[in-house]
Design a protein around this motif. Sequence first.
Motif, PDB file in Angstrom:
ATOM      1  N   MET A   1       0.825  -1.200   0.000  1.00  0.00           N
ATOM      2  CA  MET A   1       0.000   0.000   0.000  1.00  0.00           C
ATOM      3  C   MET A   1       0.865   1.258   0.000  1.00  0.00           C
ATOM      4  SD  MET A   1      -2.940  -1.302   2.665  1.00  0.00           S
ATOM      5  CE  MET A   1      -3.792   0.272   2.750  1.00  0.00           C
ATOM      6  N   VAL A   2       1.970   1.226   0.751  1.00  0.00           N
ATOM      7  CA  VAL A   2       2.887   2.371   0.756  1.00  0.00           C
ATOM      8  C   VAL A   2       3.590   2.496  -0.591  1.00  0.00           C
ATOM      9  CG1 VAL A   2       4.968   3.326   1.810  1.00  0.00           C
ATOM     10  CG2 VAL A   2       3.215   2.301   3.253  1.00  0.00           C
ATOM     11  N   PHE A   3       4.005   1.367  -1.152  1.00  0.00           N
ATOM     12  CA  PHE A   3       4.670   1.409  -2.455  1.00  0.00           C
ATOM     13  C   PHE A   3       3.726   1.832  -3.571  1.00  0.00           C
ATOM     14  CE2 PHE A   3       8.363  -1.732  -1.541  1.00  0.00           C
ATOM     15  CZ  PHE A   3       9.045  -0.700  -0.926  1.00  0.00           C
ATOM     16  N   SER A   4       2.412   1.767  -3.337  1.00  0.00           N
ATOM     17  CA  SER A   4       1.460   2.196  -4.371  1.00  0.00           C
ATOM     18  C   SER A   4       1.565   3.684  -4.661  1.00  0.00           C
ATOM     19  CB  SER A   4       0.032   1.850  -3.931  1.00  0.00           C
ATOM     20  OG  SER A   4      -0.359   2.634  -2.809  1.00  0.00           O
ATOM     21  N   TYR A   5       2.254   4.422  -3.806  1.00  0.00           N
ATOM     22  CA  TYR A   5       2.443   5.854  -4.058  1.00  0.00           C
ATOM     23  C   TYR A   5       3.291   6.084  -5.306  1.00  0.00           C
ATOM     24  CZ  TYR A   5       3.407  10.788  -3.170  1.00  0.00           C
ATOM     25  OH  TYR A   5       3.498  12.149  -3.278  1.00  0.00           O
ATOM     26  N   LEU A   6       4.058   5.071  -5.710  1.00  0.00           N
ATOM     27  CA  LEU A   6       4.839   5.185  -6.941  1.00  0.00           C
ATOM     28  C   LEU A   6       3.935   5.381  -8.161  1.00  0.00           C
ATOM     29  CD1 LEU A   6       7.463   2.359  -6.282  1.00  0.00           C
ATOM     30  CD2 LEU A   6       7.799   4.819  -6.039  1.00  0.00           C
ATOM     31  N   LEU A   7       2.690   4.955  -8.050  1.00  0.00           N
ATOM     32  CA  LEU A   7       1.723   5.130  -9.130  1.00  0.00           C
ATOM     33  C   LEU A   7       0.926   6.414  -8.989  1.00  0.00           C
ATOM     34  CD1 LEU A   7       0.357   1.452  -9.264  1.00  0.00           C
ATOM     35  CD2 LEU A   7       2.194   2.483 -10.635  1.00  0.00           C
ATOM     36  N   GLY A   8       1.211   7.179  -7.944  1.00  0.00           N
ATOM     37  CA  GLY A   8       0.481   8.410  -7.691  1.00  0.00           C
ATOM     38  C   GLY A   8      -0.271   8.334  -6.371  1.00  0.00           C
ATOM     39  N   ASP A   9      -0.702   9.496  -5.895  1.00  0.00           N
ATOM     40  CA  ASP A   9      -1.464   9.550  -4.656  1.00  0.00           C
ATOM     41  C   ASP A   9      -2.783   8.796  -4.823  1.00  0.00           C
ATOM     42  OD1 ASP A   9      -2.206  10.125  -2.118  1.00  0.00           O
ATOM     43  OD2 ASP A   9      -2.683  12.229  -2.473  1.00  0.00           O
ATOM     44  N   ASN A  10      -3.092   7.937  -3.854  1.00  0.00           N
ATOM     45  CA  ASN A  10      -4.288   7.104  -3.965  1.00  0.00           C
ATOM     46  C   ASN A  10      -4.813   6.779  -2.575  1.00  0.00           C
ATOM     47  OD1 ASN A  10      -3.104   4.273  -3.136  1.00  0.00           O
ATOM     48  ND2 ASN A  10      -1.622   5.205  -4.561  1.00  0.00           N
ATOM     49  N   PRO A  11      -6.068   6.293  -2.470  1.00  0.00           N
ATOM     50  CA  PRO A  11      -6.653   5.999  -1.150  1.00  0.00           C
ATOM     51  C   PRO A  11      -5.883   4.949  -0.353  1.00  0.00           C
ATOM     52  CG  PRO A  11      -8.370   6.124  -2.816  1.00  0.00           C
ATOM     53  CD  PRO A  11      -7.067   6.162  -3.546  1.00  0.00           C
ATOM     54  N   LEU A  12      -5.278   3.969  -1.021  1.00  0.00           N
ATOM     55  CA  LEU A  12      -4.531   2.939  -0.300  1.00  0.00           C
ATOM     56  C   LEU A  12      -3.328   3.536   0.426  1.00  0.00           C
ATOM     57  CD1 LEU A  12      -4.592   0.033  -2.917  1.00  0.00           C
ATOM     58  CD2 LEU A  12      -6.000   0.305  -0.870  1.00  0.00           C
ATOM     59  N   PHE A  13      -2.604   4.415  -0.277  1.00  0.00           N
ATOM     60  CA  PHE A  13      -1.449   5.058   0.356  1.00  0.00           C
ATOM     61  C   PHE A  13      -1.892   5.947   1.507  1.00  0.00           C
ATOM     62  CE2 PHE A  13       1.219   8.873   0.614  1.00  0.00           C
ATOM     63  CZ  PHE A  13       2.411   8.296   1.029  1.00  0.00           C
ATOM     64  N   ARG A  14      -2.969   6.712   1.313  1.00  0.00           N
ATOM     65  CA  ARG A  14      -3.454   7.596   2.374  1.00  0.00           C
ATOM     66  C   ARG A  14      -3.923   6.797   3.587  1.00  0.00           C
ATOM     67  NH1 ARG A  14      -5.615  10.543  -2.088  1.00  0.00           N
ATOM     68  NH2 ARG A  14      -7.659   9.576  -1.770  1.00  0.00           N
ATOM     69  N   PHE A  15      -4.553   5.638   3.338  1.00  0.00           N
ATOM     70  CA  PHE A  15      -4.978   4.797   4.456  1.00  0.00           C
ATOM     71  C   PHE A  15      -3.779   4.272   5.232  1.00  0.00           C
ATOM     72  CE2 PHE A  15      -5.836   0.526   6.132  1.00  0.00           C
ATOM     73  CZ  PHE A  15      -6.883   0.807   7.001  1.00  0.00           C
ATOM     74  N   ALA A  16      -2.727   3.834   4.521  1.00  0.00           N
ATOM     75  CA  ALA A  16      -1.536   3.308   5.190  1.00  0.00           C
ATOM     76  C   ALA A  16      -0.841   4.388   6.008  1.00  0.00           C
ATOM     77  CB  ALA A  16      -0.574   2.709   4.166  1.00  0.00           C
TER      78      ALA A  16
END
Length: 226
Positions: free
Chosen positions: A18-33
Amino acid sequence: MTILDLILTFLGFVLTLMVFSYLLGDNPLFRFATSLFVGGAAGYLAVVVLTQVLLPRLVVPLAMGSMTERLLALVPLVLCLLLLAKLIPGLSRVGSLPMGYLVGVGAAVAIGGAVTGTLFPQVTGTINQFDLTASANPAGRLADALIVLVGAVCTLLYFTFSAKAKDKDTNQPAKRSVLVAIPAQIGQVFIAITLGALFAGIYTASLTALVERVNSLYQTVMTLFF
């Protein structure tokens, strides 16, 4: 591996992705983590403050301490109540007293730490560099000592602001004298070298953390599916 270890490993695997998903841009998964991390850190800090500060230093002295301890504990209690008044618009000015106390103590601790923990050790370390008997190569140690001395003095001169804000005749920013400007430029070079070294250290530490997390993901995948 127990069931609990397996669950914790799987949760760590999911949160890392979920943290590494920030590489694809800001998203709800990253914000939740990140929100989960901040919330957990805030909760841990609150528990530490409650168990290590409020209970032993405020509640216990007020409930079971001697008369002297109770009187002394009343001071932080009153300051805490006044600080809570900052939350009430009509009484916000009352909280200026504890806020001023906190700012003053924080400034004193910061200045004292800078002087005793940075400035004095820097001066002592610079002086100790000139102990030529502590090295088998006195000439090399003397050269190192001179570089350290020049770097320390010029860096301090870079943060010397003795010139006036503006020249009265030309209304232009006043310039430093040559005796201060040239050493200040040399100090700027030493500061740039220091910041470069710090950046390299931070970058190396970040790469180390990245390698550790990638290896953790690999180990988790091997544990769960193989």
